[in-house]
Design a protein around this motif. Structure first.
Motif, PDB file in Angstrom:
ATOM      1  N   LEU A   1      52.514  38.949  38.013  1.00 52.90           N
ATOM      2  CA  LEU A   1      51.494  40.227  38.256  1.00 52.90           C
ATOM      3  C   LEU A   1      51.859  40.804  39.364  1.00 52.90           C
ATOM      4  CD1 LEU A   1      48.703  40.580  37.124  1.00 52.90           C
ATOM      5  CD2 LEU A   1      47.554  39.272  38.849  1.00 52.90           C
ATOM      6  N   PHE A   2      51.757  42.165  39.189  1.00 54.26           N
ATOM      7  CA  PHE A   2      52.296  43.339  40.430  1.00 54.26           C
ATOM      8  C   PHE A   2      51.205  43.629  41.202  1.00 54.26           C
ATOM      9  CE2 PHE A   2      53.446  47.213  42.386  1.00 54.26           C
ATOM     10  CZ  PHE A   2      54.780  46.985  42.242  1.00 54.26           C
ATOM     11  N   ASP A   3      49.959  43.962  40.746  1.00 58.57           N
ATOM     12  CA  ASP A   3      48.646  44.112  41.690  1.00 58.57           C
ATOM     13  C   ASP A   3      47.574  43.304  41.110  1.00 58.57           C
ATOM     14  OD1 ASP A   3      49.048  46.316  43.365  1.00 58.57           O
ATOM     15  OD2 ASP A   3      49.172  47.819  41.851  1.00 58.57           O
ATOM     16  N   ASP A   4      46.993  42.815  42.169  1.00 60.12           N
ATOM     17  CA  ASP A   4      45.931  41.690  41.945  1.00 60.12           C
ATOM     18  C   ASP A   4      44.601  42.110  41.442  1.00 60.12           C
ATOM     19  OD1 ASP A   4      44.685  39.199  42.037  1.00 60.12           O
ATOM     20  OD2 ASP A   4      44.408  39.180  44.113  1.00 60.12           O
ATOM     21  N   ILE A   5      44.095  41.488  40.328  1.00 62.61           N
ATOM     22  CA  ILE A   5      42.772  41.639  40.068  1.00 62.61           C
ATOM     23  C   ILE A   5      41.777  40.465  39.970  1.00 62.61           C
ATOM     24  CG2 ILE A   5      43.449  43.568  38.335  1.00 62.61           C
ATOM     25  CD1 ILE A   5      43.469  41.639  36.046  1.00 62.61           C
ATOM     26  N   SER A   6      42.189  39.955  41.044  1.00 62.20           N
ATOM     27  CA  SER A   6      41.149  38.572  41.199  1.00 62.20           C
ATOM     28  C   SER A   6      39.783  39.213  41.721  1.00 62.20           C
ATOM     29  CB  SER A   6      41.694  37.513  42.238  1.00 62.20           C
ATOM     30  OG  SER A   6      41.961  38.364  43.203  1.00 62.20           O
ATOM     31  N   PRO A   7      38.592  38.540  41.663  1.00 61.19           N
ATOM     32  CA  PRO A   7      37.539  39.030  41.943  1.00 61.19           C
ATOM     33  C   PRO A   7      37.191  39.727  43.207  1.00 61.19           C
ATOM     34  CG  PRO A   7      37.241  36.768  40.629  1.00 61.19           C
ATOM     35  CD  PRO A   7      38.742  37.061  40.979  1.00 61.19           C
ATOM     36  N   GLU A   8      38.119  39.264  44.259  1.00 64.65           N
ATOM     37  CA  GLU A   8      37.883  39.750  45.694  1.00 64.65           C
ATOM     38  C   GLU A   8      38.905  40.670  46.068  1.00 64.65           C
ATOM     39  OE1 GLU A   8      35.040  39.684  47.462  1.00 64.65           O
ATOM     40  OE2 GLU A   8      34.418  38.727  45.860  1.00 64.65           O
ATOM     41  N   SER A   9      40.017  41.170  45.005  1.00 68.57           N
ATOM     42  CA  SER A   9      41.185  41.973  45.150  1.00 68.57           C
ATOM     43  C   SER A   9      40.555  43.254  45.662  1.00 68.57           C
ATOM     44  CB  SER A   9      41.761  41.914  44.253  1.00 68.57           C
ATOM     45  OG  SER A   9      41.326  42.591  42.997  1.00 68.57           O
ATOM     46  N   PRO A  10      41.455  44.154  46.424  1.00 65.28           N
ATOM     47  CA  PRO A  10      40.990  45.430  46.909  1.00 65.28           C
ATOM     48  C   PRO A  10      40.813  46.301  45.656  1.00 65.28           C
ATOM     49  CG  PRO A  10      43.013  44.801  48.211  1.00 65.28           C
ATOM     50  CD  PRO A  10      42.541  43.540  47.093  1.00 65.28           C
ATOM     51  N   GLN A  11      41.710  46.037  44.511  1.00 68.21           N
ATOM     52  CA  GLN A  11      41.437  46.857  43.353  1.00 68.21           C
ATOM     53  C   GLN A  11      40.120  46.661  42.849  1.00 68.21           C
ATOM     54  OE1 GLN A  11      43.962  48.753  39.660  1.00 68.21           O
ATOM     55  NE2 GLN A  11      44.694  46.781  40.455  1.00 68.21           N
ATOM     56  N   VAL A  12      39.835  45.362  42.614  1.00 67.61           N
ATOM     57  CA  VAL A  12      38.708  45.198  41.911  1.00 67.61           C
ATOM     58  C   VAL A  12      37.329  45.440  42.752  1.00 67.61           C
ATOM     59  CG1 VAL A  12      36.843  43.256  40.919  1.00 67.61           C
ATOM     60  CG2 VAL A  12      39.603  43.285  40.300  1.00 67.61           C
ATOM     61  N   ARG A  13      37.254  45.175  44.031  1.00 64.63           N
ATOM     62  CA  ARG A  13      36.452  45.711  44.839  1.00 64.63           C
ATOM     63  C   ARG A  13      36.078  47.174  44.715  1.00 64.63           C
ATOM     64  NH1 ARG A  13      38.510  42.249  48.781  1.00 64.63           N
ATOM     65  NH2 ARG A  13      39.204  44.030  50.055  1.00 64.63           N
ATOM     66  N   TRP A  14      37.170  47.859  44.988  1.00 64.52           N
ATOM     67  CA  TRP A  14      37.249  49.480  44.460  1.00 64.52           C
ATOM     68  C   TRP A  14      36.549  49.694  43.183  1.00 64.52           C
ATOM     69  CZ3 TRP A  14      39.327  52.371  40.722  1.00 64.52           C
ATOM     70  CH2 TRP A  14      39.034  53.902  41.014  1.00 64.52           C
ATOM     71  N   LEU A  15      36.932  48.998  42.218  1.00 59.79           N
ATOM     72  CA  LEU A  15      36.671  49.505  40.837  1.00 59.79           C
ATOM     73  C   LEU A  15      35.120  49.245  40.817  1.00 59.79           C
ATOM     74  CD1 LEU A  15      36.761  49.912  37.737  1.00 59.79           C
ATOM     75  CD2 LEU A  15      37.373  47.688  37.551  1.00 59.79           C
ATOM     76  N   GLU A  16      34.508  48.060  41.265  1.00 59.91           N
ATOM     77  CA  GLU A  16      33.219  47.954  41.130  1.00 59.91           C
ATOM     78  C   GLU A  16      32.348  48.946  41.836  1.00 59.91           C
ATOM     79  OE1 GLU A  16      29.694  44.628  41.147  1.00 59.91           O
ATOM     80  OE2 GLU A  16      31.506  44.034  41.979  1.00 59.91           O
ATOM     81  N   GLU A  17      32.778  49.302  43.008  1.00 67.49           N
ATOM     82  CA  GLU A  17      32.168  50.380  43.908  1.00 67.49           C
ATOM     83  C   GLU A  17      32.170  51.928  43.230  1.00 67.49           C
ATOM     84  OE1 GLU A  17      29.707  51.260  47.173  1.00 67.49           O
ATOM     85  OE2 GLU A  17      30.505  49.394  46.495  1.00 67.49           O
ATOM     86  N   ASP A  18      33.203  52.120  42.654  1.00 64.56           N
ATOM     87  CA  ASP A  18      33.273  53.283  41.919  1.00 64.56           C
ATOM     88  C   ASP A  18      32.548  53.271  40.617  1.00 64.56           C
ATOM     89  OD1 ASP A  18      35.279  55.799  41.268  1.00 64.56           O
ATOM     90  OD2 ASP A  18      35.155  54.707  39.368  1.00 64.56           O
TER      91      ASP A  18
END
Length: 481
Positions: A307-324
Motif C-alpha cells: 500500500l502506498f497511501d493509507d486508507i484505514s479508518p483513521e488515516s488522513p485521507q479517509v478523514r479528509w474524504l468523509e469531511e469532504d
C-alpha cells in the motif's frame, strides 16, 4: 534550436503542432475552480526570459496573465541511445521548465480563447489560439465528460484517445497510470536522442493526449482531473525490490505532482503528504483519491510492501474524504481512484490493507484488518450519496451497481489483464456488464434529467459484433429526483 525543432517534426505528424521550437508540450488545462479560474500549463526546454497567456472572449483576446516558471525535477533521458541504466540516478537528468498562467476572474459557462507567448533569446513566439469553456454554475447548462486511464504507451492508444477527443466532452477524468516509468522523460513527450521502444514511439502520453487531427479536442481544450496510479511512484523499483520497499524515502509522487502542480498546491510528494483533492464542476462534485498498490503474488507481501497511501479508518485521507463528502453541496458526486473497488479477478482476493508477517514464516503475510476498499470506503460512498466511482488498473470494461453506487472500470485502452476463469470479487458481486475484447471510451452526460453514460467502441478487433463508434453499453447513473 533548429536541430531541436526538427526532432519535433514527427509530433506534428501525429496531430500535435510544435508551436515553439523549445517546447516539449502544447498547453494543458487544470483547475480546482473551473467555473471562474483556469491554469494553463506547458513544458519547455528553457525557462526563457518571460512568458504569459493572452486570453479573452473574442478573437482579439485582450487580457493577459503572466506565466510563473518552475523547474520540473526528476525527469531523465536514457544513459545510452539504445537503453536506460536500471538505476535511475545513472541516467542524465533532463532540464524541463514548466510555465503556469492562472487565468482569473472568468465567467461561468463561458467560452474563452487563449494563446501562450514565450520570450527566449530575445525572440517572442506566439502559440496557436485554442479555446476552453468554463464550468457552468450549479443548475446551469448540461455538460459531458470522458473517462480514460492506463495509456502506458499501449497499442491503439492514439486511435482510442482520438475518438475520446471527438466526443464533444467538457473535461477528462483520468484514473491513473500515465506511463510505465515516470522518470523516463521520453515516455511523457518526445526527447531527441533518448531511448523509447520502437513500437512505443509516437505514443508518448502528451503526444496521445494532445492530438488535434480529425477534430479531436483534448488537453489544450478541456481540463483534466487525474488521480495517481501505481505507475506514478517515482521509483518503480519499490514494487519489486523488497529492500527498497522498506525505504519510505523512495515512496514519492514528485514527477506526477509537479506536472499537475495546480491540483496539489502543497506539493507534498512523499508518504503522508496530501495526494488527493476535490473540485466542483457545475452540478458535479469530483473527488480524486490516492489509492493504489502493486500486483499481489504468493505470500511475498511483507509490511510496507504494497500500500502506498493509507486508507484505514483513521488515516488522513479517509478523514479528509468523509469531511469532504459531508460538506459537499453539488447534486451529484463522482469519485476517481486508480485501484478497483470491485473487480472480477484474482487481485482483489488480497485485501487492500496493511499486512503483517505470518508468525510461522517471514515470507508469508496476513491481513487481519480485511479489505479497506470494501469495509471503509464503500460505507462512506453509500452514506454520503456518491453516485459513481471509476477506476483503472486492470485495463478492462466492467461495471457494478451496489446499494445505489455505480462502480465502473472503463480502461480498455490497449490490452487487458483478465483471464477467462478469473474469480468474482470476494463479496460475490458479479459485473452487470463486462466487455474486454475491444477498446472503448465511456462518455458521461449531466443534464436536467440526471446523469447517464454511454460506452463507445473504439476498435475493430476482428469480431464484427459492434462497429467502431457505436454504443455497446448505455445506462442511467443518477436520475433527477
Amino acid at each position: 534550436m533548429r536541430k531541436f525543432f526538427l526532432a519535433l517534426l514527427f509530433v506534428v505528424g501525429s496531430g500535435l503542432p510544435a508551436f515553439a521550437a523549445r517546447a516539449y508540450t502544447e498547453p494543458y488545462l487544470v483547475s480546482l475552480t473551473p467555473s471562474t479560474e483556469m491554469n494553463v500549463c506547458w513544458l519547455l526546454a528553457e525557462a526563457g526570459e518571460g512568458a504569459w497567456v493572452e486570453f479573452g472572449e473574442t478573437e482579439t483576446l485582450g487580457r493577459k496573465a503572466e506565466a510563473r516558471v518552475y523547474e520540473v525535477k526528476g525527469l531523465r533521458t536514457s544513459a545510452k541511445p539504445d537503453g536506460y541504466d536500471p538505476e535511475p540516478e545513472k541516467n542524465p537528468e533532463l532540464k524541463v521548465f514548466q510555465r503556469i498562467a492562472t487565468l482569473k476572474g472568468l465567467k461561468p459557462g463561458t467560452e474563452y480563447r487563449y494563446r501562450t507567448v514565450v520570450v527566449e533569446g530575445g525572440k517572442t513566439t506566439e502559440g496557436p489560439v485554442y479555446s476552453f469553456r468554463t464550468a457552468p454554475v450549479a443548475g446551469g447548462s448540461p455538460f459531458r465528460f470522458i473517462l480514460l486511464s492506463d495509456l502506458q504507451q499501449k497499442k491503439q492508444i492514439l486511435e482510442t484517445v482520438s475518438m475520446a477527443g471527438r466526443q464533444n466532452a467538457d473535461f477528462i477524468l483520468y484514473a491513473g497510470d500515465f506511463q510505465n516509468t515516470p522518470w523516463k522523460a521520453a515516455e511523457w513527450f518526445p526527447v531527441e536522442g533518448s531511448f523509447i521502444a520502437p513500437e512505443e514511439k509516437g505514443r508518448e502520453w502528451f503526444t496521445a493526449m494532445q492530438q488535434t487531427a480529425n477534430g479531436a479536442k483534448l488537453l489544450q481544450y478541456i481540463p483534466i482531473f487525474p488521480c495517481p496510479g501505481n505507475h506514478e511512484a517515482d521509483d518503480q523499483r519499490i514494487w519489486t525490490d523488497k529492500q527498497l520497499a522498506q525505504d519510505s524515502s523512495k515512496k514519492t509522487l514528485s514527477i506526477y505532482m509537479q506536472l499537475f502542480r495546480p491540483l496539489y498546491p502543497d506539493q507534498e510528494h512523499g508518504q503522508g503528504g496530501t495526494h488527493w483533492y476535490s473540485a466542483d464542476y457545475g452540478d458535479l462534485h469530483i473527488v480524486s483519491l490516492s489509492l493504489f498498490r502493486w500486483h499481489p503474488w504468493s505470500g511475498f507481501e511483507a509490511p510496507g510492501w504494497i500500500l502506498f497511501d493509507d486508507i484505514s479508518p483513521e488515516s488522513p485521507q479517509v478523514r479528509w474524504l468523509e469531511e469532504d463528502l459531508k460538506n459537499k453541496t453539488s447534486r451529484f458526486t463522482w469519485v476517481v481512484q486508480h485501484w478497483h473497488m470491485l473487480n472480477r479477478g484474482a487481485e482483489v482476493w488480497v485485501p487492500m490493507s496493511r499486512p503483517v508477517i505470518y508468525p510461522v514464516s517471514p515470507d508469508v503475510a496476513m491481513y487481519p484488518l480485511g479489505d479497506h476498499c470494501w469495509n471503509v470506503l464503500r460505507p462512506l460512498y453509500e452514506k454520503y450519496g456518491v453516485n459513481a466511482v471509476n477506476f483503472g488498473h486492470s485495463h478492462v470494461y466492467e461495471r457494478y451497481l451496489i446499494n445505489g453506487v455505480n462502480y465502473i472500470e472503463a480502461a480498455t485502452i490497449g490490452n487487458n489483464y483478465r483471464g477467462e476463469d478469473d474469480p468474482l470479487h470476494f463479496s460475490g458481486n458479479a459485473p452487470i456488464v463486462e466487455q474486454n475484447q475491444h477498446r472503448s471510451v465511456l462518455v458521461v452526460s449531466v443534464t436536467s434529467e440526471g446523469m447517464s453514460a454511454e460506452a463507445v467502441r473504439a476498435s475493430e478487433d476482428g469480431d464484427g459484433a459492434v462497429k467502431v463508434g457505436e454504443v455497446f453499453d448505455s445506462f442511467v447513473i443518477a436520475p433527477l429526483k
